[in-house]
Every structure is written in C-alpha cells, then in structure tokens.
Design a protein around this motif. Structure first.
Motif, PDB file in Angstrom:
ATOM      1  N   GLU A  55      19.568  63.749  60.200  1.00  0.00           N
ATOM      2  CA  GLU A  55      20.633  63.681  59.192  1.00  0.00           C
ATOM      3  C   GLU A  55      21.774  62.740  59.553  1.00  0.00           C
ATOM      4  OE1 GLU A  55      21.832  67.405  57.519  1.00  0.00           O
ATOM      5  OE2 GLU A  55      19.836  68.249  57.792  1.00  0.00           O
ATOM      6  N   THR A  56      21.787  62.183  60.755  1.00  0.00           N
ATOM      7  CA  THR A  56      22.879  61.287  61.143  1.00  0.00           C
ATOM      8  C   THR A  56      22.638  59.850  60.689  1.00  0.00           C
ATOM      9  OG1 THR A  56      21.876  60.847  63.302  1.00  0.00           O
ATOM     10  CG2 THR A  56      23.441  62.683  63.162  1.00  0.00           C
ATOM     11  N   ILE A  57      21.503  59.571  60.086  1.00  0.00           N
ATOM     12  CA  ILE A  57      21.153  58.229  59.632  1.00  0.00           C
ATOM     13  C   ILE A  57      21.632  58.035  58.194  1.00  0.00           C
ATOM     14  CG2 ILE A  57      19.224  56.620  59.228  1.00  0.00           C
ATOM     15  CD1 ILE A  57      19.545  57.428  62.156  1.00  0.00           C
ATOM     16  N   SER A  58      22.182  56.853  57.887  1.00  0.00           N
ATOM     17  CA  SER A  58      22.544  56.535  56.500  1.00  0.00           C
ATOM     18  C   SER A  58      21.486  55.597  55.923  1.00  0.00           C
ATOM     19  CB  SER A  58      23.928  55.872  56.437  1.00  0.00           C
ATOM     20  OG  SER A  58      23.846  54.544  56.891  1.00  0.00           O
ATOM     21  N   THR A  59      21.445  55.497  54.593  1.00  0.00           N
ATOM     22  CA  THR A  59      20.440  54.642  53.951  1.00  0.00           C
ATOM     23  C   THR A  59      20.630  53.167  54.312  1.00  0.00           C
ATOM     24  OG1 THR A  59      21.788  54.537  51.944  1.00  0.00           O
ATOM     25  CG2 THR A  59      20.031  56.199  52.007  1.00  0.00           C
ATOM     26  N   ASP A  60      21.831  52.773  54.698  1.00  0.00           N
ATOM     27  CA  ASP A  60      22.084  51.386  55.106  1.00  0.00           C
ATOM     28  C   ASP A  60      21.377  51.044  56.414  1.00  0.00           C
ATOM     29  OD1 ASP A  60      23.709  51.071  52.902  1.00  0.00           O
ATOM     30  OD2 ASP A  60      25.536  51.582  54.002  1.00  0.00           O
ATOM     31  N   GLU A  61      21.053  52.051  57.201  1.00  0.00           N
ATOM     32  CA  GLU A  61      20.407  51.828  58.496  1.00  0.00           C
ATOM     33  C   GLU A  61      18.879  51.825  58.414  1.00  0.00           C
ATOM     34  OE1 GLU A  61      23.441  53.897  61.604  1.00  0.00           O
ATOM     35  OE2 GLU A  61      22.520  55.255  60.133  1.00  0.00           O
ATOM     36  N   ILE A  62      18.323  52.109  57.231  1.00  0.00           N
ATOM     37  CA  ILE A  62      16.877  52.207  57.045  1.00  0.00           C
ATOM     38  C   ILE A  62      16.360  50.952  56.366  1.00  0.00           C
ATOM     39  CG2 ILE A  62      14.994  53.542  56.035  1.00  0.00           C
ATOM     40  CD1 ILE A  62      16.989  55.931  55.917  1.00  0.00           C
ATOM     41  N   ASN A  63      15.304  50.375  56.897  1.00  0.00           N
ATOM     42  CA  ASN A  63      14.685  49.188  56.324  1.00  0.00           C
ATOM     43  C   ASN A  63      13.197  49.472  56.116  1.00  0.00           C
ATOM     44  OD1 ASN A  63      14.354  46.531  55.463  1.00  0.00           O
ATOM     45  ND2 ASN A  63      13.920  45.817  57.529  1.00  0.00           N
ATOM     46  N   ALA A 102      11.289  54.977  47.283  1.00  0.00           N
ATOM     47  CA  ALA A 102      11.721  55.683  48.496  1.00  0.00           C
ATOM     48  C   ALA A 102      12.979  56.484  48.206  1.00  0.00           C
ATOM     49  CB  ALA A 102      11.984  54.685  49.622  1.00  0.00           C
ATOM     50  N   CYS A 103      13.060  57.658  48.838  1.00  0.00           N
ATOM     51  CA  CYS A 103      14.202  58.547  48.682  1.00  0.00           C
ATOM     52  C   CYS A 103      14.510  59.155  50.044  1.00  0.00           C
ATOM     53  CB  CYS A 103      13.856  59.623  47.656  1.00  0.00           C
ATOM     54  SG  CYS A 103      15.206  60.782  47.385  1.00  0.00           S
ATOM     55  N   TYR A 104      15.786  59.237  50.384  1.00  0.00           N
ATOM     56  CA  TYR A 104      16.204  59.801  51.673  1.00  0.00           C
ATOM     57  C   TYR A 104      17.175  60.947  51.434  1.00  0.00           C
ATOM     58  CZ  TYR A 104      18.389  60.085  56.273  1.00  0.00           C
ATOM     59  OH  TYR A 104      18.873  60.523  57.475  1.00  0.00           O
ATOM     60  N   THR A 105      16.776  62.176  51.771  1.00  0.00           N
ATOM     61  CA  THR A 105      17.645  63.344  51.639  1.00  0.00           C
ATOM     62  C   THR A 105      17.400  64.302  52.795  1.00  0.00           C
ATOM     63  OG1 THR A 105      16.022  64.421  50.199  1.00  0.00           O
ATOM     64  CG2 THR A 105      17.835  63.309  49.115  1.00  0.00           C
ATOM     65  N   ASN A 106      18.486  64.891  53.275  1.00  0.00           N
ATOM     66  CA  ASN A 106      18.443  65.904  54.339  1.00  0.00           C
ATOM     67  C   ASN A 106      17.641  65.466  55.563  1.00  0.00           C
ATOM     68  OD1 ASN A 106      19.965  67.696  52.744  1.00  0.00           O
ATOM     69  ND2 ASN A 106      18.119  68.409  51.721  1.00  0.00           N
ATOM     70  N   GLY A 107      17.759  64.194  55.929  1.00  0.00           N
ATOM     71  CA  GLY A 107      17.102  63.699  57.131  1.00  0.00           C
ATOM     72  C   GLY A 107      15.644  63.316  56.965  1.00  0.00           C
ATOM     73  N   ILE A 108      15.105  63.439  55.742  1.00  0.00           N
ATOM     74  CA  ILE A 108      13.701  63.117  55.480  1.00  0.00           C
ATOM     75  C   ILE A 108      13.620  61.909  54.550  1.00  0.00           C
ATOM     76  CG2 ILE A 108      11.496  63.927  54.543  1.00  0.00           C
ATOM     77  CD1 ILE A 108      12.332  65.483  57.018  1.00  0.00           C
ATOM     78  N   LEU A 109      12.910  60.886  54.983  1.00  0.00           N
ATOM     79  CA  LEU A 109      12.638  59.726  54.154  1.00  0.00           C
ATOM     80  C   LEU A 109      11.275  59.947  53.499  1.00  0.00           C
ATOM     81  CD1 LEU A 109      13.220  56.787  53.235  1.00  0.00           C
ATOM     82  CD2 LEU A 109      12.019  56.052  55.310  1.00  0.00           C
ATOM     83  N   GLU A 110      11.249  59.895  52.170  1.00  0.00           N
ATOM     84  CA  GLU A 110      10.007  60.098  51.424  1.00  0.00           C
ATOM     85  C   GLU A 110       9.673  58.812  50.677  1.00  0.00           C
ATOM     86  OE1 GLU A 110       8.470  63.837  49.105  1.00  0.00           O
ATOM     87  OE2 GLU A 110       9.759  62.644  47.765  1.00  0.00           O
ATOM     88  N   ILE A 111       8.512  58.249  50.991  1.00  0.00           N
ATOM     89  CA  ILE A 111       8.059  57.011  50.364  1.00  0.00           C
ATOM     90  C   ILE A 111       6.825  57.340  49.533  1.00  0.00           C
ATOM     91  CG2 ILE A 111       7.237  54.666  50.760  1.00  0.00           C
ATOM     92  CD1 ILE A 111       8.632  54.928  53.570  1.00  0.00           C
ATOM     93  N   THR A 127      13.887  49.417  48.155  1.00  0.00           N
ATOM     94  CA  THR A 127      15.218  50.008  48.034  1.00  0.00           C
ATOM     95  C   THR A 127      15.104  51.529  48.167  1.00  0.00           C
ATOM     96  OG1 THR A 127      15.862  48.241  46.550  1.00  0.00           O
ATOM     97  CG2 THR A 127      17.239  50.202  46.552  1.00  0.00           C
ATOM     98  N   ILE A 128      16.043  52.116  48.892  1.00  0.00           N
ATOM     99  CA  ILE A 128      16.027  53.558  49.137  1.00  0.00           C
ATOM    100  C   ILE A 128      17.067  54.237  48.256  1.00  0.00           C
ATOM    101  CG2 ILE A 128      16.331  55.346  50.876  1.00  0.00           C
ATOM    102  CD1 ILE A 128      15.723  53.045  52.938  1.00  0.00           C
ATOM    103  N   ASN A 129      16.630  55.256  47.540  1.00  0.00           N
ATOM    104  CA  ASN A 129      17.546  56.080  46.756  1.00  0.00           C
ATOM    105  C   ASN A 129      18.024  57.223  47.631  1.00  0.00           C
ATOM    106  OD1 ASN A 129      17.058  54.532  44.411  1.00  0.00           O
ATOM    107  ND2 ASN A 129      15.152  55.633  44.110  1.00  0.00           N
ATOM    108  N   GLY A 130      19.290  57.530  47.584  1.00  0.00           N
ATOM    109  CA  GLY A 130      19.802  58.569  48.456  1.00  0.00           C
ATOM    110  C   GLY A 130      20.404  59.666  47.782  1.00  0.00           C
TER     111      GLY A 130
END
Length: 130
Positions: A55-63, A102-111, A127-130
């Motif tokens: 959960e400490t990761i933000s969507t800006d840090e995910i590629n 892609a969606c990132y919520t509660n520390g889980i990235l779902e593609i 692009t990741i939706n958060g």
C-alpha cells in the motif's frame, strides 16, 4: 495376487522433481526484495494478472508496458531509496493487440487482458486507474 501401487512419501525423485518445478515457477511466493508476488487467472472473457505491491506504492511509481507476448511491470519505490522492482509475464500468445486495462487499489495491481476486444496500438504503455 493384485497389489496396489502406493506412492512412497519419501520418494527422492518425486521430491526433487517437485522442488525443481516449485523454484522455477515464475508465480511462486518465495521472492527476494527486487520482485513481488504475481498471480494469473483466466475467465471466459479475459486473463487477469494480480500483483501484490503493498500500500505504500503510488500509481506514479508503477510502469506497465506490453511488447508482443510479454507484459512488463516495474515499480520505482521512492520510499525505499529509489529501489526498482520488476516482473515480466510471458504469455503463450501475443497480447500487444488486445485491450488491456489496469487498476491499483489496496496494494493490489490488477491487469485485465481481453481475449476478444482488440486494441489498435502495438508496443505500448498501460495507464493505471487508481
């Protein structure tokens, strides 16, 4: 006389085969600090890749990028002194022309990779939706 063949729980060859398969599995949960856990699911309409990032990761840090049959996920974790973690998922078919969300919520990235809906892009960034 008919004897049942029972498996021997101490069969060394079977244990060695299992261990080899377990440690070469790219989705195993035994990971080092430069990677993260992945799970792959399939439904009738799509393939789903779930990555446990924390959960400490933000969507800006995910590629997330796609090239042919490979899905690349990398995280540049600014909270951990600029440490990069990455995983590559190789599928047995090309995904670069499939619709991918892609969606990132509660520390889980779902593609989600659509089985039928095409995309008009080739090698690309997701692009990741958060």
């Amino acid at each position: 006389m008919n004897k049942k063949k029972c498996s021997n729980p101490m069969d060394i060859q079977g244990i060695e085969e299992w261990m080899s398969q377990f440690f070469t599995d790219p989705f195993t949960s035994l990971l080092d600090e430069q990677t993260f856990r992945l799970d792959l699911f399939e439904t009738g309409e799509e393939f789903i890749v779930e990555a446990e990032l924390g959960e400490t990761i933000s969507t800006d840090e995910i590629n997330i990028t796609v090239n042919k049959e490979q899905l690349y996920i990398s995280i540049l974790d600014g909270n951990q002194v600029e440490r990069e973690r990455r995983r590559t998922v190789v599928l047995p078919f090309s995904i670069e022309k499939k619709k991918i969300t892609a969606c990132y919520t509660n520390g889980i990235l779902e593609i989600k990779i659509s089985k039928s809906t095409p995309s008009h892009l080739s090698s690309r960034h997701i692009t990741i939706n958060g």
